[in-house]
Design a protein around this motif. Structure first.
Motif, PDB file in Angstrom:
ATOM      1  N   LEU A 139      24.930  29.434 -11.506  1.00 59.37           N
ATOM      2  CA  LEU A 139      25.262  28.137 -12.095  1.00 59.37           C
ATOM      3  C   LEU A 139      24.250  27.712 -13.152  1.00 59.37           C
ATOM      4  O   LEU A 139      24.578  26.903 -14.032  1.00 59.37           O
ATOM      5  N   LEU A 140      23.027  28.222 -13.078  1.00 60.64           N
ATOM      6  CA  LEU A 140      22.015  27.928 -14.101  1.00 60.64           C
ATOM      7  C   LEU A 140      21.585  29.184 -14.849  1.00 60.64           C
ATOM      8  O   LEU A 140      20.548  29.185 -15.517  1.00 60.64           O
ATOM      9  N   GLY A 141      22.368  30.241 -14.762  1.00 63.69           N
ATOM     10  CA  GLY A 141      22.033  31.465 -15.466  1.00 63.69           C
ATOM     11  C   GLY A 141      20.997  32.291 -14.722  1.00 63.69           C
ATOM     12  O   GLY A 141      20.619  31.994 -13.577  1.00 63.69           O
ATOM     13  N   THR A 142      20.519  33.355 -15.380  1.00 64.57           N
ATOM     14  CA  THR A 142      19.542  34.258 -14.775  1.00 64.57           C
ATOM     15  C   THR A 142      18.331  34.388 -15.699  1.00 64.57           C
ATOM     16  O   THR A 142      18.361  33.998 -16.865  1.00 64.57           O
ATOM     17  N   ASP A 143      17.260  34.976 -15.131  1.00 63.43           N
ATOM     18  CA  ASP A 143      16.045  35.180 -15.904  1.00 63.43           C
ATOM     19  C   ASP A 143      15.990  36.609 -16.432  1.00 63.43           C
ATOM     20  O   ASP A 143      16.999  37.329 -16.433  1.00 63.43           O
ATOM     21  N   GLN A 144      14.797  37.042 -16.848  1.00 61.27           N
ATOM     22  CA  GLN A 144      14.654  38.359 -17.469  1.00 61.27           C
ATOM     23  C   GLN A 144      14.876  39.504 -16.491  1.00 61.27           C
ATOM     24  O   GLN A 144      15.092  40.639 -16.903  1.00 61.27           O
ATOM     25  N   ASN A 145      14.835  39.224 -15.199  1.00 62.04           N
ATOM     26  CA  ASN A 145      15.058  40.256 -14.187  1.00 62.04           C
ATOM     27  C   ASN A 145      16.422  40.136 -13.514  1.00 62.04           C
ATOM     28  O   ASN A 145      16.684  40.841 -12.529  1.00 62.04           O
ATOM     29  N   GLY A 146      17.268  39.245 -14.001  1.00 59.81           N
ATOM     30  CA  GLY A 146      18.594  39.083 -13.413  1.00 59.81           C
ATOM     31  C   GLY A 146      18.586  38.295 -12.122  1.00 59.81           C
ATOM     32  O   GLY A 146      19.494  38.452 -11.300  1.00 59.81           O
ATOM     33  N   ARG A 147      17.600  37.422 -11.920  1.00 63.04           N
ATOM     34  CA  ARG A 147      17.536  36.601 -10.715  1.00 63.04           C
ATOM     35  C   ARG A 147      18.118  35.221 -10.984  1.00 63.04           C
ATOM     36  O   ARG A 147      17.948  34.662 -12.074  1.00 63.04           O
ATOM     37  N   ASP A 148      18.799  34.687  -9.979  1.00 61.11           N
ATOM     38  CA  ASP A 148      19.471  33.398 -10.124  1.00 61.11           C
ATOM     39  C   ASP A 148      18.447  32.292 -10.327  1.00 61.11           C
ATOM     40  O   ASP A 148      17.571  32.055  -9.481  1.00 61.11           O
ATOM     41  N   LEU A 149      18.548  31.570 -11.450  1.00 66.93           N
ATOM     42  CA  LEU A 149      17.567  30.542 -11.776  1.00 66.93           C
ATOM     43  C   LEU A 149      17.709  29.328 -10.868  1.00 66.93           C
ATOM     44  O   LEU A 149      16.706  28.692 -10.516  1.00 66.93           O
ATOM     45  N   LEU A 150      18.927  28.985 -10.460  1.00 59.19           N
ATOM     46  CA  LEU A 150      19.114  27.838  -9.574  1.00 59.19           C
ATOM     47  C   LEU A 150      18.425  28.071  -8.237  1.00 59.19           C
ATOM     48  O   LEU A 150      17.750  27.179  -7.707  1.00 59.19           O
ATOM     49  N   SER A 151      18.595  29.266  -7.681  1.00 57.57           N
ATOM     50  CA  SER A 151      17.954  29.577  -6.406  1.00 57.57           C
ATOM     51  C   SER A 151      16.436  29.534  -6.529  1.00 57.57           C
ATOM     52  O   SER A 151      15.736  29.000  -5.656  1.00 57.57           O
ATOM     53  N   ARG A 152      15.913  30.087  -7.599  1.00 54.52           N
ATOM     54  CA  ARG A 152      14.461  30.090  -7.788  1.00 54.52           C
ATOM     55  C   ARG A 152      13.942  28.678  -8.066  1.00 54.52           C
ATOM     56  O   ARG A 152      12.817  28.336  -7.692  1.00 54.52           O
ATOM     57  N   LEU A 153      14.751  27.853  -8.718  1.00 52.94           N
ATOM     58  CA  LEU A 153      14.359  26.467  -8.964  1.00 52.94           C
ATOM     59  C   LEU A 153      14.253  25.696  -7.651  1.00 52.94           C
ATOM     60  O   LEU A 153      13.315  24.910  -7.444  1.00 52.94           O
TER      61      LEU A 153
END
Length: 383
Positions: A139-153
């Motif tokens: 829902l918030l896109g991914t980072d340089q490693n393909g990880r979910d940005l919403l989950s990491r946020l």
């Protein structure tokens, strides 16, 4: 005949906490701040449940994937569209487009990555996520490693918000102890303590944090580094509270109740902790609430510069470290989402702290800074 005795509200003798709550509710921005902070902290506590997936789950085929739009329809219910990706043969840049033919159904309370809630309760239930585990859901896109940005946020909120609370708690102990000793004893002790405080406050905060953080061993683990950063932040953040406490002690040590306790043979520590501190506890709470944003900004700044928490630890500052490149941000602006979260939380905390500060003196705030005496009716007796 006997007449009814007036209630506390009618007699103008409401308890202190009732007066504080009534004044706090009148501060609209403080209520807005509380409405933001309470859900944010609740989500941070149960981050594993609210995050769609683990913070370390990566899909190397989905690097810098744009955010998906959550849709609802009668045919598919809650769903998102999948991606179609292609790589530019000249720049090798990967571009993504939504593919309506790939419908990814989304559900609530779905099974996903396993975790331990609060580190104790094993589970794999997530509030929201793809019905079929493994489908792309960003829902918030991914980072340089393909990880979910919403989950990491969401996972990073726990670290960034807790480091502010822990750091303020340590600063509270130092500020209360040193400021209380300085204000209560006065004289030479007060002069020495105040000169030390002035020396620490004269040093620019960020360069001092950077110097102390750079001195930390690089082989420390995430947990050890977390506590080290917390200690560093608290070692610098106690000076303002100590000055506030010192001023309160100077004003209270000549009060009648302190003199009476001293003449009654009460020990110095008992006078400080049982008589003086409770008399201005509400002001201390307000000061602490205003100090938490500074701690959060300190951790975010150090982690953003690579001197604070480091991977595999997840915090808002660590997430912002991936947005240092202007070219990357131009192509993936969603990487700035942690920065937006920091701004919203810090502003909400300032609103909340400002409301607590006004509520700590309900009479003074209601009368424009002039302390207003509560209205008392004449005692009703027997007629």
């Amino acid at each position: 005949m006997f007449l009814r005795r007036p209630t506390a509200r009618e007699a103008g003798t409401l308890p202190q906490w009732r007066l504080m709550w009534r004044q706090f509710r009148r501060h609209r921005l403080a209520m807005v701040g509380a409405a933001i902070l309470i859900p944010v902290y609740f989500v941070a506590i149960f981050a594993e449940f609210f995050a769609p997936m683990s913070s370390s789950t990566a899909n190397t085929q989905m690097t810098y994937a744009p955010p998906q739009v959550l849709r609802i329809s009668a045919e598919h219910g809650l769903h998102v569209y999948g991606y179609t990706s292609e790589r530019d043969p000249r720049t090798y840049a990967q571009t993504y487009t939504e593919d309506p033919s790939q419908v990814i159904e989304v559900g609530l309370f779905v099974h996903g990555d396993p975790y331990k809630l609060l580190g104790l309760i094993p589970s794999d239930i997530h509030l929201i996520g793809p019905v079929r585990h493994g489908d792309p859901f960003y829902l918030l896109g991914t980072d340089q490693n393909g990880r979910d940005l919403l989950s990491r946020l969401i996972h990073g909120a726990r670290v960034s918000l807790s480091i502010g609370l822990v750091g303020v708690a340590a600063s509270f102990l130092l500020g209360m102890l040193i400021g209380g000793v300085s204000g209560y004893f006065g004289g030479g002790v007060d002069n020495v303590v105040q000169r030390v405080i002035e020396f620490l406050m004269a040093i620019p905060t960020l360069p001092l944090w950077m110097a102390l953080s750079a001195a930390l061993p690089t082989d420390w683990g995430p947990l050890t580094r977390y506590f080290a950063i917390t200690v560093l932040l608290s070692l610098i953040g106690w000076t303002g509270l100590a000055r506030d406490v010192r001023g309160r002690f100077l004003a209270l040590r000549e009060e009648d109740f302190v003199t009476a306790a001293r003449l009654d043979g009460v020990g110095r520590l008992s006078i400080i902790f049982r008589h003086m501190i409770p008399s201005f506890a509400s002001h201390i709470i307000a000061s602490l609430s205003l100090a938490i944003p500074g701690m959060i900004l300190g951790e975010t700044s150090l982690s953003f510069l690579g001197l604070g928490l480091q991977a595999p630890a997840v915090s808002w500052g660590v997430l912002l470290e991936g947005a240092q490149n202007v070219r990357v941000v131009a192509n993936a602006p969603w990487l700035l989402a942690p920065g937006v979260a920091v701004v919203v939380v810090v502003v909400a905390m300032n609103f909340f702290g400002d409301g607590l500060r006004d509520a700590a003196d309900p009479y003074g705030a209601a009368s424009g800074g002039r302390r207003r005496k509560p209205f008392r009716r004449n005692r009703v007796g027997r007629q």
